[in-house]
Design an enzyme around this catalytic site. Sequence first.
Site, short mmCIF file in Angstrom:
data_model
loop_
_atom_site.label_atom_id
_atom_site.label_comp_id
_atom_site.label_asym_id
_atom_site.label_seq_id
_atom_site.Cartn_x
_atom_site.Cartn_y
_atom_site.Cartn_z
N CYS A 9 15.21 6.42 16.20
CA CYS A 9 14.97 6.89 14.84
C CYS A 9 16.14 6.71 13.90
O CYS A 9 15.93 6.38 12.74
CB CYS A 9 14.57 8.35 14.90
SG CYS A 9 14.33 9.11 13.33
N ARG A 54 14.03 13.32 10.84
CA ARG A 54 13.16 12.20 11.18
C ARG A 54 12.42 12.43 12.50
O ARG A 54 11.40 11.82 12.75
CB ARG A 54 13.99 10.92 11.30
CG ARG A 54 14.51 10.42 9.99
CD ARG A 54 15.62 9.39 10.20
NE ARG A 54 15.79 8.59 9.00
CZ ARG A 54 15.54 7.29 8.91
NH1 ARG A 54 15.11 6.64 9.96
NH2 ARG A 54 15.72 6.65 7.79
N TRP A 74 13.50 7.94 19.29
CA TRP A 74 12.14 8.31 19.68
C TRP A 74 11.75 7.31 20.76
O TRP A 74 11.78 6.10 20.54
CB TRP A 74 11.18 8.15 18.50
CG TRP A 74 10.77 9.43 17.84
CD1 TRP A 74 11.02 9.78 16.55
CD2 TRP A 74 10.04 10.51 18.41
NE1 TRP A 74 10.50 11.02 16.30
CE2 TRP A 74 9.88 11.49 17.41
CE3 TRP A 74 9.49 10.75 19.68
CZ2 TRP A 74 9.21 12.69 17.63
CZ3 TRP A 74 8.81 11.95 19.90
CH2 TRP A 74 8.68 12.89 18.89
N ASN A 109 17.26 0.27 16.03
CA ASN A 109 16.00 0.82 15.52
C ASN A 109 14.98 -0.32 15.50
O ASN A 109 15.32 -1.43 15.08
CB ASN A 109 16.15 1.35 14.10
CG ASN A 109 16.81 2.70 14.05
OD1 ASN A 109 17.12 3.30 15.07
ND2 ASN A 109 17.04 3.19 12.84
N GLY A 110 13.75 -0.03 15.88
CA GLY A 110 12.71 -1.04 15.79
C GLY A 110 12.17 -1.44 17.14
O GLY A 110 12.38 -0.76 18.15
N GLU A 158 -9.14 4.72 -2.39
CA GLU A 158 -7.72 5.07 -2.48
C GLU A 158 -7.02 4.28 -3.58
O GLU A 158 -6.20 4.82 -4.32
CB GLU A 158 -7.05 4.82 -1.11
CG GLU A 158 -5.56 5.06 -1.07
CD GLU A 158 -5.16 6.51 -1.31
OE1 GLU A 158 -3.96 6.75 -1.52
OE2 GLU A 158 -6.04 7.40 -1.29
N LYS A 171 -5.15 5.89 -6.79
CA LYS A 171 -3.75 5.62 -7.14
C LYS A 171 -3.64 5.17 -8.60
O LYS A 171 -2.74 5.60 -9.33
CB LYS A 171 -3.17 4.54 -6.22
CG LYS A 171 -2.89 5.01 -4.82
CD LYS A 171 -1.71 5.96 -4.80
CE LYS A 171 -1.65 6.73 -3.51
NZ LYS A 171 -2.65 7.81 -3.40
N GLU A 192 -4.19 8.14 -10.85
CA GLU A 192 -3.12 9.14 -10.76
C GLU A 192 -1.91 8.79 -11.61
O GLU A 192 -1.36 9.67 -12.29
CB GLU A 192 -2.65 9.28 -9.30
CG GLU A 192 -3.55 10.09 -8.40
CD GLU A 192 -2.99 10.20 -7.01
OE1 GLU A 192 -2.89 11.32 -6.50
OE2 GLU A 192 -2.66 9.15 -6.41
N HIS A 203 -26.81 -1.38 -7.11
CA HIS A 203 -27.41 -0.07 -7.30
C HIS A 203 -26.72 0.72 -8.43
O HIS A 203 -26.74 1.95 -8.41
CB HIS A 203 -27.37 0.72 -5.99
CG HIS A 203 -28.14 0.07 -4.89
ND1 HIS A 203 -29.51 0.18 -4.77
CD2 HIS A 203 -27.73 -0.75 -3.88
CE1 HIS A 203 -29.91 -0.52 -3.72
NE2 HIS A 203 -28.85 -1.09 -3.16
N LYS A 236 2.72 17.70 -6.03
CA LYS A 236 2.80 17.05 -4.73
C LYS A 236 2.03 17.82 -3.66
O LYS A 236 1.24 17.26 -2.91
CB LYS A 236 4.27 16.91 -4.31
CG LYS A 236 4.46 16.21 -2.96
CD LYS A 236 3.94 14.79 -3.02
CE LYS A 236 4.05 14.09 -1.69
NZ LYS A 236 3.36 12.78 -1.70
#
Length: 612
Positions: free
Chosen positions: A2, A27, A74, A98-99, A485, A489, A492, A508, A607
């Site tokens: 992480c 994290r 992780w 990382n990755g 979505e 967005k 918003e 329709h 939020k």
Amino acid sequence: MCGIVGGVAERSITNILIEGLKRLEYRGYDSAGLALINAGQVLRQRRVGKVVNLEQAVNEADLMGSLGIAHTRWATHGKPTEDNAHPHISGPVAVVHNGIIENYQELKDDLEALGYVFTSQTDTEVVAHLVHDALKSAPNLLKAVEQVVPQLKGAFALGIVHTDYPDELITVREGSPLVIGVGIGENFISSDQLALLPITNRFIYLEEGDIARLTRDSIEVFVNGQPVERPIKELDATVSNASKGEYKHYMLKEIYEQPEAIQQTISQALNGNTLRDDFLKNADVDFSQIQNVQIIACGTSYHAGMIAKYWFEQLINLPCQVEIASEFRYRTPVIVNHTLYVCISQSGETADTLAALRDTQKRAAEKNIHIATLTICNVATSSMVRETHHSLLTLAGPEIGVASTKAFTTQLAALMLLVLKIGQVKQSIAADEISSIIADLWHIPKVMLDTLQKDKEILRLSDLFKEKQHCLFLGRGTEFPIALEGALKLKEISYIHAEGYAAGELKHGPLALVDNDMPVVILAPQDDMLDKLKSNMEEVQARGGELFVFADETSGIKEKDRQHVVLVPNVNALLAPIVYSIPVQLLSYHVAVLRGTDVDQPRNLAKSVTVE
């Protein structure tokens, strides 16, 4: 995997590394470690569990050093054990990572043939051995790393040190974030500037493909072996983990954080191409009895639930219903025995969802009906996490922008993990199909990174939206919720009226809205519905509509008059909603910026919706 912190200085950096790891604890991780170079030796300590365990071990060993790297992990390849914790070493080489190294098994086989012995189950250890091997012919550590990087497939960030180079730290960014903290007589690296804010407020943000060499007094950045300049940016030293960093808005930062956020989220559940034995282990008994799933959510989280419905029913033949929490709580839904109620919320405090959960639990108890409850959430300490039987965290990190981006895509990743887990427990999905989907999940961060490279193309198209008042988003199958979505967005943050529709519903009603001034956004992955979607596109163009198409690169859809096309990398159709979220997010973001709205704090919105 992480968090990364590293540095080279004139003073001992032991405490700096430990403090940096502590500042990255938000994290999530399961082990921690550090390695220091001192007097020609690699001094390493690793511990399972919290950073405080590592700190105690380091203090007891009295480890000191002016060059070092540290890491919180992780578990992905291999269980959370000390042997699997970072840093990994190969003789005088130490590496943090990382990755994911996607081709690690092939590399490992080659290295074992050369006589290298592996002491961990991780994909990271191959990097240490590859660097060690490259130094047999390379003139220096930097050149060795430059030889190794092209052999690695996947998305990764690296920090590398060597006992023969006691004043040199090499770092690589390829698909996973890394920043350089610039000091006086000392320089540092981290996966998040938050870790370094106590010691510097000057940062260099590495770009994809950058390899950097840090000494106490210099920072050199290279791309394909050639030196490049990267600007130093100064931040207010009081900035917290909410810093926008190099980005103009939190929303844009969070869009670009999605590959890493997805990787973090899936890492908690996966070990190679299998589900970890301890993933939702305590839920096994409940899952084996589950006969129905009821998802309750609001807004963007509701859209995530809609996609999960397809997955539950298609992949594991489990009936699934999805309902808006504000509607669910005010009617009298039938509570069915052996139903799993899944609450989805970024904050875990969404008032309507929390009320629906509590009411359902109360009514089930009164009627002696057996149900199970689970929260998918980004905040481990939230009310929903505490009040449900089980929880599955989306490890997105702090999301500040009101318009949800990385919280949404990590919800999708978490939902897929849940589907696979229940399918595995109920034996309703074949093991090889689970492995295939997991392999594609691991690859998603790289596909997302490639999709983010389309940003400039999307920016150019956005200019055609800035004077519009209405927009239509169309998709089929799992892309229908992404159409919803995308419309949400745009509404918003740009205040353009937008609607998302199932493309098959055009005849329709929505076709009545189509004219020369109505932009129509099409989501076109390579799936079983593509040919039907192409027919829907023809229906729009026949009415004078202007199409803006996000299409799979293998779809055959091409630019033509009043049909603008952005090609999206090919992706498993099941997981396409995760990837196709990015173009609609970027489109909405750029349109909002062009219209001059407050992107991060749009009017009338908050939020975390903690009131009804």
